[in-house]
Design an enzyme around this catalytic site. Structure first.
Site, short mmCIF file in Angstrom:
data_model
loop_
_atom_site.label_atom_id
_atom_site.label_comp_id
_atom_site.label_asym_id
_atom_site.label_seq_id
_atom_site.Cartn_x
_atom_site.Cartn_y
_atom_site.Cartn_z
N ASP A 92 0.80 -1.23 0.00
CA ASP A 92 0.00 0.00 0.00
C ASP A 92 0.84 1.28 0.00
O ASP A 92 0.28 2.37 0.02
CB ASP A 92 -0.89 0.03 1.26
CG ASP A 92 -2.03 -0.97 1.14
OD1 ASP A 92 -2.31 -1.42 0.02
OD2 ASP A 92 -2.63 -1.29 2.18
N HIS A 123 30.22 4.99 -6.61
CA HIS A 123 28.79 5.17 -6.30
C HIS A 123 28.40 4.49 -4.99
O HIS A 123 27.31 3.94 -4.85
CB HIS A 123 27.92 4.65 -7.46
CG HIS A 123 28.00 5.55 -8.66
ND1 HIS A 123 27.61 5.16 -9.91
CD2 HIS A 123 28.44 6.82 -8.79
CE1 HIS A 123 27.81 6.15 -10.77
NE2 HIS A 123 28.32 7.18 -10.11
N ASP A 175 29.58 12.97 -0.51
CA ASP A 175 29.03 13.58 -1.73
C ASP A 175 27.54 13.67 -1.50
O ASP A 175 26.83 12.65 -1.57
CB ASP A 175 29.38 12.71 -2.95
CG ASP A 175 28.92 13.33 -4.26
OD1 ASP A 175 28.08 14.25 -4.23
OD2 ASP A 175 29.39 12.87 -5.32
N ASP A 224 24.96 19.97 -5.24
CA ASP A 224 25.80 18.77 -5.38
C ASP A 224 27.21 19.11 -4.89
O ASP A 224 27.98 19.76 -5.60
CB ASP A 224 25.81 18.37 -6.87
CG ASP A 224 26.55 17.07 -7.13
OD1 ASP A 224 26.99 16.43 -6.15
OD2 ASP A 224 26.67 16.69 -8.30
N HIS A 253 36.74 9.44 -13.90
CA HIS A 253 35.47 10.08 -14.28
C HIS A 253 35.72 11.47 -14.83
O HIS A 253 36.84 11.98 -14.80
CB HIS A 253 34.48 10.10 -13.10
CG HIS A 253 34.98 10.84 -11.86
ND1 HIS A 253 35.04 12.21 -11.80
CD2 HIS A 253 35.41 10.39 -10.66
CE1 HIS A 253 35.48 12.57 -10.60
NE2 HIS A 253 35.73 11.49 -9.90
N HIS A 275 29.44 18.06 -14.65
CA HIS A 275 28.19 17.81 -15.39
C HIS A 275 27.30 19.02 -15.19
O HIS A 275 27.50 19.81 -14.26
CB HIS A 275 27.51 16.52 -14.89
CG HIS A 275 27.33 16.47 -13.38
ND1 HIS A 275 26.30 17.10 -12.73
CD2 HIS A 275 28.06 15.87 -12.40
CE1 HIS A 275 26.39 16.89 -11.43
NE2 HIS A 275 27.47 16.15 -11.20
N HIS A 324 22.11 15.49 -12.45
CA HIS A 324 22.78 15.44 -13.75
C HIS A 324 21.81 16.06 -14.72
O HIS A 324 20.96 15.38 -15.28
CB HIS A 324 23.14 14.00 -14.14
CG HIS A 324 24.19 13.40 -13.26
ND1 HIS A 324 24.58 12.09 -13.34
CD2 HIS A 324 24.98 13.96 -12.29
CE1 HIS A 324 25.54 11.85 -12.43
NE2 HIS A 324 25.79 12.97 -11.80
N GLU A 348 34.48 18.82 -10.23
CA GLU A 348 34.68 17.77 -9.24
C GLU A 348 35.78 16.77 -9.58
O GLU A 348 35.51 15.62 -9.88
CB GLU A 348 33.37 17.01 -9.01
CG GLU A 348 32.65 16.53 -10.27
CD GLU A 348 31.40 15.71 -9.92
OE1 GLU A 348 31.52 14.82 -9.07
OE2 GLU A 348 30.33 15.97 -10.50
N TYR A 351 41.59 8.27 -6.77
CA TYR A 351 41.15 7.06 -6.07
C TYR A 351 42.25 6.03 -6.20
O TYR A 351 42.51 5.52 -7.30
CB TYR A 351 39.84 6.57 -6.70
CG TYR A 351 38.84 7.70 -6.86
CD1 TYR A 351 38.00 8.07 -5.81
CD2 TYR A 351 38.79 8.45 -8.05
CE1 TYR A 351 37.12 9.14 -5.94
CE2 TYR A 351 37.92 9.52 -8.18
CZ TYR A 351 37.09 9.86 -7.14
OH TYR A 351 36.24 10.93 -7.26
N ARG A 410 37.67 13.33 -3.40
CA ARG A 410 37.00 14.12 -4.43
C ARG A 410 36.62 15.45 -3.79
O ARG A 410 36.27 15.50 -2.61
CB ARG A 410 35.76 13.40 -4.97
CG ARG A 410 35.02 14.19 -6.05
CD ARG A 410 34.02 13.35 -6.88
NE ARG A 410 32.93 12.83 -6.10
CZ ARG A 410 32.83 11.56 -5.72
NH1 ARG A 410 33.77 10.69 -6.04
NH2 ARG A 410 31.79 11.15 -5.00
N GLU A 458 34.18 18.72 -4.79
CA GLU A 458 33.18 19.13 -5.78
C GLU A 458 32.48 20.41 -5.37
O GLU A 458 31.94 20.50 -4.26
CB GLU A 458 32.13 18.02 -5.95
CG GLU A 458 30.98 18.40 -6.87
CD GLU A 458 30.00 17.27 -7.08
OE1 GLU A 458 29.82 16.44 -6.18
OE2 GLU A 458 29.41 17.22 -8.18
MN LIG Z 1 28.34 15.73 -9.10
#
Ligand SMILES: [Mn+2]
Length: 446
Positions: A21, A228, A245, A256, A339, A343, A350, A393, A397, A414, A416
């Site tokens: 539900d 991710h 992040d 972001d 990466h 973006h 994104h 960003e 790694y 990272r 960003e």
């Molecule tokens: Mn980003």
């Protein structure tokens, strides 16, 4: 933009069942919201080239409103939303064939709403059934995303103001998480990734944000090397780094931010060396972000700094890979930086918008990728204009591998920030949370 006799159909997002539900929290479709500012489910907007707007929305229904909440309803919609006409969404199948009749061209978002193309076919079928009585059926179907993507790509003053506010809230949330980590470790308490996630959520909601703009990443230690990763249950250990992040969504617009900080508030020597390299590469990218530059310029500036740094720090062996230019040409940096540097950012984290300059789509260049040997087709990258918003960003790694100094193993970093492109450069709207290592350490001592 719709052209002579054009008509456009833009539905909002469907409601989605989570289990039995319970539905997932409803999030409007961004295209629909961009044109209406309306957040109720079950709605659809129809626009014509002459500027006539018709909204289909949930009808008033006392019983449903007792259970699910207030509905605006078709009678109040014109005054509240500025549409000319409004009907109950249950009238869509009877009204749409009438609205489509005698139009030349129908626009709707392609490949974004499951089943929409089939519904449009059904409505056009109903128009065609009346052709022998003199009705004309639209002969052309176009993807409305191509028009709306270009409009959404450049943010006006009102949108920029919301995005500044969303960024300020997210910056405060990052500060809160940093300080909680250091405070708990100082007190000898066990810290888990979810404790820091809780700080983010608290600050987002405390400041009026509706929800996170995407699933927050809170990655302790080696988890930072999983691009991710989600906020999970891993322990946050004294002496390790934490990568967060996370950004809130405010009034339909995303922020972001990524920050990487020492869990206990003090960088070790190797952590600091890698951190300062990533920061230097980000500064180079920021300097390359301005109106007239290409979207890929910040990425290229980042890679140039990282390539040299990887050689200087011994992550890559000069005797094997050669000069910084060789590292770039052979894409050897990819081992530690896999990466892109940014973006588009807007209603979607994104965000929509072509990364190819529209006037130069036909100019195709080909090159052979040095790592895969694949032939890659390149089109000229987008030229930045004032009001475009993008993230900057860079990261590093370091997974354990032969020849990689052990002191750097399992470090993931990272940094960003979100940038509004201006004539002379860019405005960083996320610097409410510091990036300099010394400033982060000072903040975490406080
Ligand atoms: Mn980003």
């Amino acid at each position: 933009m719709l052209g002579e006799g054009g008509i456009a159909i833009i539905p909002t997002a469907p409601e989605r069942q989570r289990n039995r539900d319970s539905d997932f929290l409803f999030r409007h479709d961004s295209y629909f919201y961009y044109l209406t500012g309306f957040t109720e489910p079950g709605a659809c907007l129809v626009l014509t080239q002459e500027g006539r707007s018709t909204l289909f929305c949930q009808p008033k229904d006392l019983e449903r409103e007792i259970w699910d909440g207030y509905r605006l309803g078709p009678a109040a919609a014109p005054a509240a939303l500025g549409v000319e006409a409004a009907h109950a969404s249950s009238d869509l199948d009877t009204q749409l064939p009438r609205l489509l009749e005698n139009r030349a061209c129908v626009w709707y978002p392609f490949a974004t709403h499951n089943g929409l193309a089939a519904r449009v076919e059904g409505w056009l079928n109903a128009v065609r059934a009346r052709v022998r009585y003199g009705a004309l059926c639209p002969a052309v179907q176009n993807d409305l995303c191509t028009l709306l993507d270009e409009m959404r790509l450049v943010k006006d003053e009102h949108e920029q103001a919301i995005m500044r506010r969303a960024s300020a809230i997210s910056a405060g949330a990052h500060i809160r998480a940093m300080q909680r980590s250091a405070r708990m470790l100082r007190a000898g308490e066990e810290v888990r990734e979810y404790h820091l996630d809780a700080e983010l959520l608290h600050e987002f909601r405390q400041q009026g944000s509706q929800y996170p703009a995407y699933s927050s990443i809170v990655a302790a230690g080696a988890n930072a090397c999983v691009l991710h990763y989600r906020a999970d249950t891993a322990p946050v250990r004294d002496g390790e780094l934490v990568l967060i992040d996370a950004g809130c969504e405010l009034d339909g617009y995303a922020s972001d931010i990524t920050r990487t900080f020492p869990a206990n508030g003090r960088f070790t020597g190797p952590q600091r060396a890698l951190y300062d390299l990533v920061l230097a590469s980000q500064e180079a990218a920021v300097a390359a972000t301005r109106a007239g530059a290409r979207f890929t310029d910040p990425h290229d500036a980042t890679v140039a700094v990282l390539a040299q740094g990887m050689l200087d720090l011994g992550l890559l062996d000069r005797n094997k890979v050669g000069t910084a230019q060789d590292v770039i040409d052979q894409r050897a940096y990819f081992q530690f930086y896999m990466h892109r540097t940014g973006h588009w950012l807007g209603m979607d984290v994104h965000d929509c918008g072509s990364y190819v300059e529209p006037g130069e789509v036909g100019q195709v260049g080909q090159r052979k990728d040095p790592l895969s040997g694949e032939l890659i087709t390149n089109r000229p990258s987008r030229v930045l204009r004032p009001g475009m918003v993008l993230t900057v960003e860079p990261g590093l790694y370091v997974r354990p591998a032969a020849g990689v100094p052990e002191a750097f193993h399992h470090i993931g970093i990272r940094i960003e920030d979100d940038a509004i492109v201006t004539e002379a450069g860019c405005e960083l709207i996320t610097r409410g949370v510091p990036v300099q290592a010394d400033e982060i350490e000072a903040l975490m001592r406080a």
